[in-house]
Design an enzyme around this catalytic site. Structure first.
Site, PDB file in Angstrom:
ATOM      1  N   HIS A  93       1.877  -7.958   2.102  1.00 38.86           N
ATOM      2  CA  HIS A  93       0.395  -7.691   2.432  1.00 38.86           C
ATOM      3  C   HIS A  93       0.292  -8.217   3.938  1.00 38.86           C
ATOM      4  CE1 HIS A  93      -4.109  -8.178   1.584  1.00 38.86           C
ATOM      5  NE2 HIS A  93      -4.170  -8.527   2.684  1.00 38.86           N
ATOM      6  N   ASN A 138       5.697 -10.200  10.414  1.00 41.69           N
ATOM      7  CA  ASN A 138       6.748  -9.660  10.089  1.00 41.69           C
ATOM      8  C   ASN A 138       6.384  -8.516   9.468  1.00 41.69           C
ATOM      9  OD1 ASN A 138       8.323 -11.912  11.130  1.00 41.69           O
ATOM     10  ND2 ASN A 138       7.684 -13.435   9.203  1.00 41.69           N
ATOM     11  N   HIS A 180       1.189 -14.535  11.354  1.00 44.29           N
ATOM     12  CA  HIS A 180       1.247 -16.089  11.499  1.00 44.29           C
ATOM     13  C   HIS A 180       0.834 -16.581  12.852  1.00 44.29           C
ATOM     14  CE1 HIS A 180       4.373 -16.270   8.158  1.00 44.29           C
ATOM     15  NE2 HIS A 180       4.584 -15.012   8.670  1.00 44.29           N
ATOM     16  N   CYS A 219      -0.120  -8.800  -6.108  1.00 45.29           N
ATOM     17  CA  CYS A 219      -0.244  -9.043  -4.704  1.00 45.29           C
ATOM     18  C   CYS A 219      -0.552 -10.484  -4.230  1.00 45.29           C
ATOM     19  CB  CYS A 219      -0.918  -7.961  -3.614  1.00 45.29           C
ATOM     20  SG  CYS A 219      -0.863  -8.673  -1.835  1.00 45.29           S
ATOM     21  N   CYS A 262      -3.609 -10.742  -1.851  1.00 48.63           N
ATOM     22  CA  CYS A 262      -5.028 -10.087  -2.602  1.00 48.63           C
ATOM     23  C   CYS A 262      -5.764 -11.055  -3.478  1.00 48.63           C
ATOM     24  CB  CYS A 262      -4.614  -8.682  -3.309  1.00 48.63           C
ATOM     25  SG  CYS A 262      -4.470  -7.287  -2.231  1.00 48.63           S
ATOM     26  N   ASP A 295      -0.623 -22.022   5.978  1.00 49.01           N
ATOM     27  CA  ASP A 295       0.472 -21.679   5.371  1.00 49.01           C
ATOM     28  C   ASP A 295       0.824 -22.835   4.345  1.00 49.01           C
ATOM     29  OD1 ASP A 295       2.977 -19.429   6.146  1.00 49.01           O
ATOM     30  OD2 ASP A 295       3.364 -21.361   4.877  1.00 49.01           O
ATOM     31  N   HIS A 334      -0.043  -9.961   7.305  1.00 51.24           N
ATOM     32  CA  HIS A 334      -0.422 -11.148   7.718  1.00 51.24           C
ATOM     33  C   HIS A 334       0.207 -11.559   8.916  1.00 51.24           C
ATOM     34  CE1 HIS A 334       3.157 -11.662   5.216  1.00 51.24           C
ATOM     35  NE2 HIS A 334       3.479 -12.642   6.047  1.00 51.24           N
ATOM     36  N   HIS A 363      -6.147  -4.715   1.297  1.00 50.33           N
ATOM     37  CA  HIS A 363      -4.633  -4.717   0.623  1.00 50.33           C
ATOM     38  C   HIS A 363      -4.002  -3.503   1.902  1.00 50.33           C
ATOM     39  CE1 HIS A 363      -0.563  -5.221  -0.754  1.00 50.33           C
ATOM     40  NE2 HIS A 363      -0.333  -3.782  -0.658  1.00 50.33           N
TER      41      HIS A 363
END
Ligand code: AMP
Ligand code: ZN
Length: 122
Positions: A102, A91, A106, A5, A8, A31, A104, A47
């Site tokens: 994993h 997403n 944005h 991952c 991770c 990003d 996240h 995770h």
């Protein structure tokens, strides 16, 4: 930590990232392919695949994560108040446009125009 991952590995420091904020539970970093002048990713260090795999007990850290967004956006240069602001995108799954499995958040902001892809799929 989940093997293979990417996030991770970033959380563990095994892969470098441009970090903005870090504590025991969360990491925020820029990003690598920004879709807006400000494009931050905020992740839990543990995770978690996506919102599809969470349960009611996760609401505490999820709420905390959401509440961290305004300060991180400001720290990254988003303008305050109604004239400024930022967008939050999560997403989930392939149909949700998730590429990294994993969880996240944005955080997108800064003066427009943003990249076209920021509109739907950060
Ligand atoms: P998503 O499509 O919601 O899974 O978003 C994954 C995001 O991770 C994309 O915006 C990528 O540009 C970003 N990304 C991929 N690899 C890295 C990396 N090594 N460091 C920072 N961001 C990355
Ligand atoms: Zn992970």
């Amino acid at each position: 930590m989940s093997e293979n991952c990417l996030f991770c590995k970033i959380a563990a420091g095994a892969i470098p990232a441009k970090k903005l904020f870090e504590d025991d539970d969360f990491l925020a970093f820029h990003d690598i392919n920004p879709a807006a002048p400000v494009h931050i990713l905020l992740i839990p260090k543990k995770h978690v695949q996506s919102l599809q795999t969470i349960s009611p007990e996760d609401s505490v850290w999820l709420g905390k994560m959401l509440a961290m967004a305004p300060a991180l956006a400001a720290q990254a240069g988003c303008r305050p108040g109604p004239e400024g602001g930022f967008r939050v995108v999560l997403n989930n799954g392939l149909d949700g446009g998730q590429e990294i499995n994993h969880l996240h958040m944005h955080i997108l902001g800064g003066p427009r125009p943003w990249a076209d892809r920021a509109a739907v799929a950060a």
